[in-house]
Design a protein around this motif. Structure first.
Motif, PDB file in Angstrom:
ATOM      1  N   ARG A 165     -27.404 -35.316  40.213  1.00  0.00           N
ATOM      2  CA  ARG A 165     -28.818 -35.664  40.015  1.00  0.00           C
ATOM      3  C   ARG A 165     -29.283 -36.652  41.080  1.00  0.00           C
ATOM      4  O   ARG A 165     -30.388 -36.527  41.620  1.00  0.00           O
ATOM      5  CB  ARG A 165     -29.015 -36.232  38.614  1.00  0.00           C
ATOM      6  CG  ARG A 165     -30.452 -36.406  38.218  1.00  0.00           C
ATOM      7  CD  ARG A 165     -31.150 -35.073  38.063  1.00  0.00           C
ATOM      8  NE  ARG A 165     -32.522 -35.325  37.652  1.00  0.00           N
ATOM      9  CZ  ARG A 165     -33.544 -34.584  37.978  1.00  0.00           C
ATOM     10  NH1 ARG A 165     -33.371 -33.482  38.688  1.00  0.00           N
ATOM     11  NH2 ARG A 165     -34.753 -34.884  37.578  1.00  0.00           N
ATOM     12  N   ALA A 166     -28.442 -37.631  41.407  1.00  0.00           N
ATOM     13  CA  ALA A 166     -28.778 -38.616  42.436  1.00  0.00           C
ATOM     14  C   ALA A 166     -28.922 -37.964  43.807  1.00  0.00           C
ATOM     15  O   ALA A 166     -29.690 -38.432  44.655  1.00  0.00           O
ATOM     16  CB  ALA A 166     -27.721 -39.712  42.478  1.00  0.00           C
ATOM     17  N   ALA A 167     -28.192 -36.864  44.015  1.00  0.00           N
ATOM     18  CA  ALA A 167     -28.266 -36.133  45.281  1.00  0.00           C
ATOM     19  C   ALA A 167     -29.505 -35.241  45.345  1.00  0.00           C
ATOM     20  O   ALA A 167     -29.740 -34.572  46.349  1.00  0.00           O
ATOM     21  CB  ALA A 167     -27.008 -35.300  45.484  1.00  0.00           C
ATOM     22  N   GLY A 168     -30.284 -35.222  44.258  1.00  0.00           N
ATOM     23  CA  GLY A 168     -31.526 -34.461  44.250  1.00  0.00           C
ATOM     24  C   GLY A 168     -31.457 -33.093  43.607  1.00  0.00           C
ATOM     25  O   GLY A 168     -32.421 -32.330  43.674  1.00  0.00           O
ATOM     26  N   SER A 169     -30.336 -32.770  42.981  1.00  0.00           N
ATOM     27  CA  SER A 169     -30.204 -31.468  42.319  1.00  0.00           C
ATOM     28  C   SER A 169     -31.092 -31.397  41.084  1.00  0.00           C
ATOM     29  O   SER A 169     -31.235 -32.383  40.358  1.00  0.00           O
ATOM     30  CB  SER A 169     -28.749 -31.220  41.898  1.00  0.00           C
ATOM     31  OG  SER A 169     -27.915 -31.141  43.015  1.00  0.00           O
ATOM     32  N   SER A 170     -31.664 -30.233  40.851  1.00  0.00           N
ATOM     33  CA  SER A 170     -32.469 -30.020  39.645  1.00  0.00           C
ATOM     34  C   SER A 170     -31.538 -29.854  38.447  1.00  0.00           C
ATOM     35  O   SER A 170     -30.333 -29.631  38.601  1.00  0.00           O
ATOM     36  CB  SER A 170     -33.320 -28.756  39.801  1.00  0.00           C
ATOM     37  OG  SER A 170     -32.486 -27.603  39.814  1.00  0.00           O
ATOM     38  N   PHE A 171     -32.099 -29.975  37.256  1.00  0.00           N
ATOM     39  CA  PHE A 171     -31.305 -29.781  36.048  1.00  0.00           C
ATOM     40  C   PHE A 171     -30.723 -28.365  36.005  1.00  0.00           C
ATOM     41  O   PHE A 171     -29.581 -28.167  35.611  1.00  0.00           O
ATOM     42  CB  PHE A 171     -32.146 -30.046  34.794  1.00  0.00           C
ATOM     43  CG  PHE A 171     -32.591 -31.475  34.660  1.00  0.00           C
ATOM     44  CD1 PHE A 171     -31.677 -32.493  34.513  1.00  0.00           C
ATOM     45  CD2 PHE A 171     -33.930 -31.798  34.691  1.00  0.00           C
ATOM     46  CE1 PHE A 171     -32.068 -33.815  34.383  1.00  0.00           C
ATOM     47  CE2 PHE A 171     -34.347 -33.108  34.568  1.00  0.00           C
ATOM     48  CZ  PHE A 171     -33.416 -34.125  34.417  1.00  0.00           C
ATOM     49  N   TYR A 172     -31.505 -27.409  36.449  1.00  0.00           N
ATOM     50  CA  TYR A 172     -31.056 -26.011  36.492  1.00  0.00           C
ATOM     51  C   TYR A 172     -29.881 -25.860  37.451  1.00  0.00           C
ATOM     52  O   TYR A 172     -28.879 -25.210  37.133  1.00  0.00           O
ATOM     53  CB  TYR A 172     -32.228 -25.109  36.906  1.00  0.00           C
ATOM     54  CG  TYR A 172     -31.888 -23.645  36.951  1.00  0.00           C
ATOM     55  CD1 TYR A 172     -31.801 -22.898  35.783  1.00  0.00           C
ATOM     56  CD2 TYR A 172     -31.650 -23.006  38.162  1.00  0.00           C
ATOM     57  CE1 TYR A 172     -31.484 -21.549  35.820  1.00  0.00           C
ATOM     58  CE2 TYR A 172     -31.335 -21.663  38.213  1.00  0.00           C
ATOM     59  CZ  TYR A 172     -31.245 -20.938  37.038  1.00  0.00           C
ATOM     60  OH  TYR A 172     -30.929 -19.608  37.076  1.00  0.00           O
ATOM     61  N   ALA A 173     -29.978 -26.491  38.637  1.00  0.00           N
ATOM     62  CA  ALA A 173     -28.905 -26.414  39.626  1.00  0.00           C
ATOM     63  C   ALA A 173     -27.633 -27.090  39.108  1.00  0.00           C
ATOM     64  O   ALA A 173     -26.519 -26.605  39.351  1.00  0.00           O
ATOM     65  CB  ALA A 173     -29.345 -27.051  40.934  1.00  0.00           C
ATOM     66  N   ILE A 174     -27.800 -28.187  38.374  1.00  0.00           N
ATOM     67  CA  ILE A 174     -26.636 -28.877  37.808  1.00  0.00           C
ATOM     68  C   ILE A 174     -25.961 -28.000  36.765  1.00  0.00           C
ATOM     69  O   ILE A 174     -24.728 -27.890  36.737  1.00  0.00           O
ATOM     70  CB  ILE A 174     -27.046 -30.241  37.215  1.00  0.00           C
ATOM     71  CG1 ILE A 174     -27.523 -31.182  38.331  1.00  0.00           C
ATOM     72  CG2 ILE A 174     -25.884 -30.862  36.440  1.00  0.00           C
ATOM     73  CD1 ILE A 174     -28.173 -32.460  37.843  1.00  0.00           C
TER      74      ILE A 174
END
Length: 84
Positions: free
Chosen positions: A45-54
């Protein structure tokens, strides 16, 4: 848990207690599982990933959910909510 023989008000009380116990046990298991993946979720999340991507990344890494199902956006949000 012992099931009452008669289906009256005692049965309804027993049933309500059984349901609430199962829900509490499921949530406890989910919170324990959340703590095991929280650092990875927070890092992504800190790297900018969306919840979907996570959720997709957790699936790709074959990290199981508390119930063994697929990761969803709601579950990822819950991990962050329960562990931060």
């Amino acid at each position: 848990m012992h099931t009452p023989a008669r289906k009256g008000s005692n049965f309804l009380r027993w049933h309500a207690k059984a349901i609430s116990t199962n829900i509490a046990n499921g949530k406890t298991k989910a919170i324990i599982n959340a703590s095991s993946v929280s650092s990875l979720v927070q890092e992504l999340r800190a790297a900018g990933s969306s919840f979907y991507a996570i959720a997709n990344e957790l699936e790709a890494r074959r990290i199981p959910t508390a119930r063994g199902g697929k990761w969803s956006v709601a579950q990822v949000k819950n991990v962050l909510r329960w562990t931060t």
